[in-house]
Design a protein around this motif. Structure first.
Motif, short mmCIF file in Angstrom:
data_model
loop_
_atom_site.label_atom_id
_atom_site.label_comp_id
_atom_site.label_asym_id
_atom_site.label_seq_id
_atom_site.Cartn_x
_atom_site.Cartn_y
_atom_site.Cartn_z
N VAL A 1 0.82 -1.29 -0.17
CA VAL A 1 0.05 -0.07 0.01
C VAL A 1 0.92 1.35 -0.01
O VAL A 1 0.44 2.29 -0.56
CB VAL A 1 -1.02 -0.06 1.15
CG1 VAL A 1 -1.71 1.21 1.19
CG2 VAL A 1 -2.06 -1.24 0.95
N TYR A 2 1.83 1.26 0.55
CA TYR A 2 2.90 2.37 0.66
C TYR A 2 3.30 2.55 -0.45
O TYR A 2 3.33 3.76 -1.28
CB TYR A 2 4.35 1.96 1.51
CG TYR A 2 5.12 3.03 1.58
CD1 TYR A 2 4.99 4.31 2.29
CD2 TYR A 2 6.34 2.73 0.68
CE1 TYR A 2 6.09 5.40 2.21
CE2 TYR A 2 7.44 3.91 0.57
CZ TYR A 2 7.11 5.01 1.21
OH TYR A 2 7.96 6.10 1.15
N VAL A 3 3.79 1.64 -1.52
CA VAL A 3 4.25 1.69 -2.82
C VAL A 3 3.06 2.42 -3.84
O VAL A 3 3.34 3.24 -4.45
CB VAL A 3 5.09 0.50 -3.27
CG1 VAL A 3 5.16 0.70 -4.94
CG2 VAL A 3 6.19 0.25 -2.66
N ILE A 4 2.13 1.71 -3.78
CA ILE A 4 0.78 2.14 -4.66
C ILE A 4 0.47 3.62 -4.08
O ILE A 4 0.49 4.52 -5.09
CB ILE A 4 -0.30 1.25 -4.33
CG1 ILE A 4 -0.05 -0.01 -4.69
CG2 ILE A 4 -1.45 1.97 -5.35
CD1 ILE A 4 0.36 -0.34 -6.11
N GLY A 5 0.58 3.93 -2.74
CA GLY A 5 0.23 5.38 -2.36
C GLY A 5 1.37 6.24 -2.78
O GLY A 5 1.11 7.15 -3.24
N THR A 6 2.68 5.89 -2.87
CA THR A 6 3.67 6.67 -3.59
C THR A 6 3.54 6.97 -5.02
O THR A 6 3.70 8.02 -5.51
CB THR A 6 5.31 6.30 -3.20
OG1 THR A 6 5.15 5.81 -1.74
CG2 THR A 6 6.11 6.94 -3.52
N LEU A 7 2.93 5.87 -5.66
CA LEU A 7 2.90 5.91 -7.14
C LEU A 7 1.58 6.65 -7.36
O LEU A 7 1.50 7.51 -8.44
CB LEU A 7 3.02 4.69 -7.78
CG LEU A 7 4.09 3.78 -7.73
CD1 LEU A 7 4.09 2.39 -8.48
CD2 LEU A 7 5.47 4.60 -8.37
N PHE A 8 0.54 6.38 -6.86
CA PHE A 8 -0.62 6.82 -7.33
C PHE A 8 -1.73 7.87 -6.13
O PHE A 8 -2.35 8.47 -6.39
CB PHE A 8 -1.68 5.60 -7.43
CG PHE A 8 -0.97 4.88 -8.52
CD1 PHE A 8 -1.05 5.22 -9.88
CD2 PHE A 8 -0.56 3.75 -8.32
CE1 PHE A 8 -0.53 4.47 -10.99
CE2 PHE A 8 -0.01 3.02 -9.26
CZ PHE A 8 0.13 3.32 -10.64
N ILE B 1 -3.61 -5.55 -4.34
CA ILE B 1 -3.05 -4.47 -3.57
C ILE B 1 -3.27 -3.40 -4.07
O ILE B 1 -3.43 -2.28 -3.15
CB ILE B 1 -1.51 -4.82 -3.15
CG1 ILE B 1 -1.03 -4.25 -1.71
CG2 ILE B 1 -0.64 -4.10 -4.23
CD1 ILE B 1 -1.60 -5.39 -0.54
N ALA C 1 -5.28 -0.68 -1.93
CA ALA C 1 -4.62 0.74 -1.60
C ALA C 1 -5.55 1.99 -1.95
O ALA C 1 -5.83 2.63 -1.27
CB ALA C 1 -3.37 0.84 -2.40
N MET D 1 -7.13 4.52 0.95
CA MET D 1 -6.89 6.07 0.82
C MET D 1 -8.51 6.75 0.73
O MET D 1 -8.84 7.70 1.24
CB MET D 1 -6.17 6.31 -0.59
CG MET D 1 -4.77 6.35 -0.23
SD MET D 1 -3.86 6.59 -1.70
CE MET D 1 -3.54 5.13 -2.38
#
Lengths: 273, 158
Positions: free
Chosen positions: A168-175, B135, B139, B143
């Motif tokens: 989720v961190y990476v998807i959050g960073t990307l999107f 995922i 994600a 959010m």
């Protein structure tokens, strides 16, 4: 490890950022009307995309200009680059302190709304997507740096929970910036929540996501700009201060309990294979 | 084995010294000034003074992060200083607010996201690919959840 001065004076990197900034600002805000509202495309979103387009990890041929050393030099600069922005937010909050104190109870209690990740995402992750214990790491928080620290501390980052939080961190960073810009612009034009509430919700605990979120809101409702920025900024500071405690003492225990209730019993066996 | 974990842990980011921060901030503010001048009609001289004010606030926050034993992220200190400097009761706050007004808030975030785009590491792309669509859905819901949850509660108590 690179020497500090090589990172600081990486001119190829800074020149690239300068050019990207100029291009992005020249394009300016674009409003895309869709059925239920409109989506605002902001310069910071173009900057992120343009940055990715010259990233050799994304576009191989970009390697002729940006080297691997530039990529790793850029990483510690992100936090520093957001600092003047955070300072600017402070100067918007200060003059409006009286209004913020008036909104105090709502501002404090909406921090509990961050548990909405468990309400909305967790049941779907476990019941619909049939995910195992990575759903705990993925859903207990919005997965920014302090939350990763919590999971790393409790389970280690190579555990299933660690895989979840990192995903989720990476998807959050990307999107993340795109998702929050879309959420904020749709909800601001849909009229379900008040603009003040949407502004407070922008305090996610991540500078760039808050920028995208408040940028979309303030562009959609320009007459409330100062109020939006002050409430979002105050909420963001509160999230920095309370986020780790909410995660450790409330969100993670609740998610663990819910997993025992909802989770598949066979995932533990699968994990042991 | 262990090195890949520490590399991937974004909380274990390399620490730059205070003087390196001071120097990088000069570069960032210079880029910010160009962006501000391109994006708005604000004269470059006014934006220049505004950015100096924001630079000083950032540096005071950074110094406090080093000096104060309470562990808070530097961005928390910086926003605290920004707030304290511009409270209506603070002497001279009107001047600081007036200078800061000459810098467009949204433009300041643009260089940061350009760095963020360039900083995406191969490992991050690998994680995104291997975690797959599940995922990604989670994600997006995470959010959406934090945003709707906060907006919902805030609306109840406003």
């Amino acid at each position: 490890m690179q020497r500090t001065m090589e990172i600081v004076l990486d001119w190829r990197l800074h020149v690239s950022v300068l050019i990207i900034t100029i291009i992005s600002e020249l394009i300016g805000v674009i409003v895309v009307p869709i059925g239920i509202g409109s989506i605002l495309l902001l310069p910071l979103l173009y900057a992120f995309i343009l940055g990715m387009l010259i990233n050799p990890n994304v576009i191989k041929r970009a390697g002729v200009w940006i080297k691997d050393s530039d990529v790793s030099a850029a990483s510690p600069l992100i936090v520093i680059a957001i600092m003047p922005f955070i300072a600017k937010f402070g100067t918007i909050i200060g003059p409006q302190m009286e209004q913020i104190i008036d909104a105090g109870p709502a501002l404090l209690l909406q921090e509990l709304g961050n548990l909405g990740t468990i309400v909305i995402a967790f049941p779907i992750a476990v019941l619909v997507l049939r995910m195992g214990r990575e759903s705990i790491g993925a859903c207990f928080s919005v997965a920014r740096e302090p939350n990763i620290a919590i999971i790393a501390d409790k389970y280690g980052l190579k555990s299933q929970e660690g895989t979840g939080v990192m995903g989720v961190y990476v998807i959050g960073t990307l999107f993340g910036t795109f998702i929050f810009a879309i959420l904020a612009s749709l909800l601001s034009t849909a009229g379900i929540f008040s603009i003040e509430a949407l502004a407070m919700a922008c305090g996610i605990g991540s500078g760039s996501m808050m920028a995208a979120c408040t940028g979309a809101l303030a562009t959609a409702v320009p007459e409330m700009k100062d109020q939006i920025l002050a409430l979002a900024g105050a909420s963001n500071v509160l999230t920095y201060a309370t986020g780790i405690y909410l995660g450790v003492f409330v969100a993670l225990p609740i998610t663990e309990k819910l997993y025992d209730l909802l989770g598949r019993k066979d995932t533990t066996i699968k994990a042991g294979e | 084995m262990n090195t890949s974990e520490t590399q991937m842990d974004p909380t274990a980011e390399r620490k730059l010294s205070l003087s390196a921060h001071a120097l990088v901030l000069v570069i960032i503010c210079a880029i910010g000034l160009v962006g501000n001048t391109v994006a708005t009609d604000i004269p470059i001289a006014d934006g220049f003074v505004g950015l100096i004010v924001l630079y000083v606030i950032s540096m005071v926050g950074l110094v406090l992060t080093e000096l104060v034993p309470i562990k808070l992220p530097s961005v928390a200190w910086i926003s605290l200083i920004g707030i304290l400097a511009t409270l209506p009761w603070t002497p001279g706050s009107e001047w600081i607010v007036a200078q800061a007004t000459n810098v467009n808030f949204l433009t300041l975030a643009t260089p940061c996201l350009a760095y963020a785009g360039i900083a995406i590491a191969k490992q991050e792309i690998d994680i995104a690919k291997s975690s797959g669509w599940k995922i990604f859905i989670v994600a997006v819901l995470v959010m959406t959840g934090t945003y709707l949850g906060s907006a919902f509660i805030a609306d109840l108590f406003l």
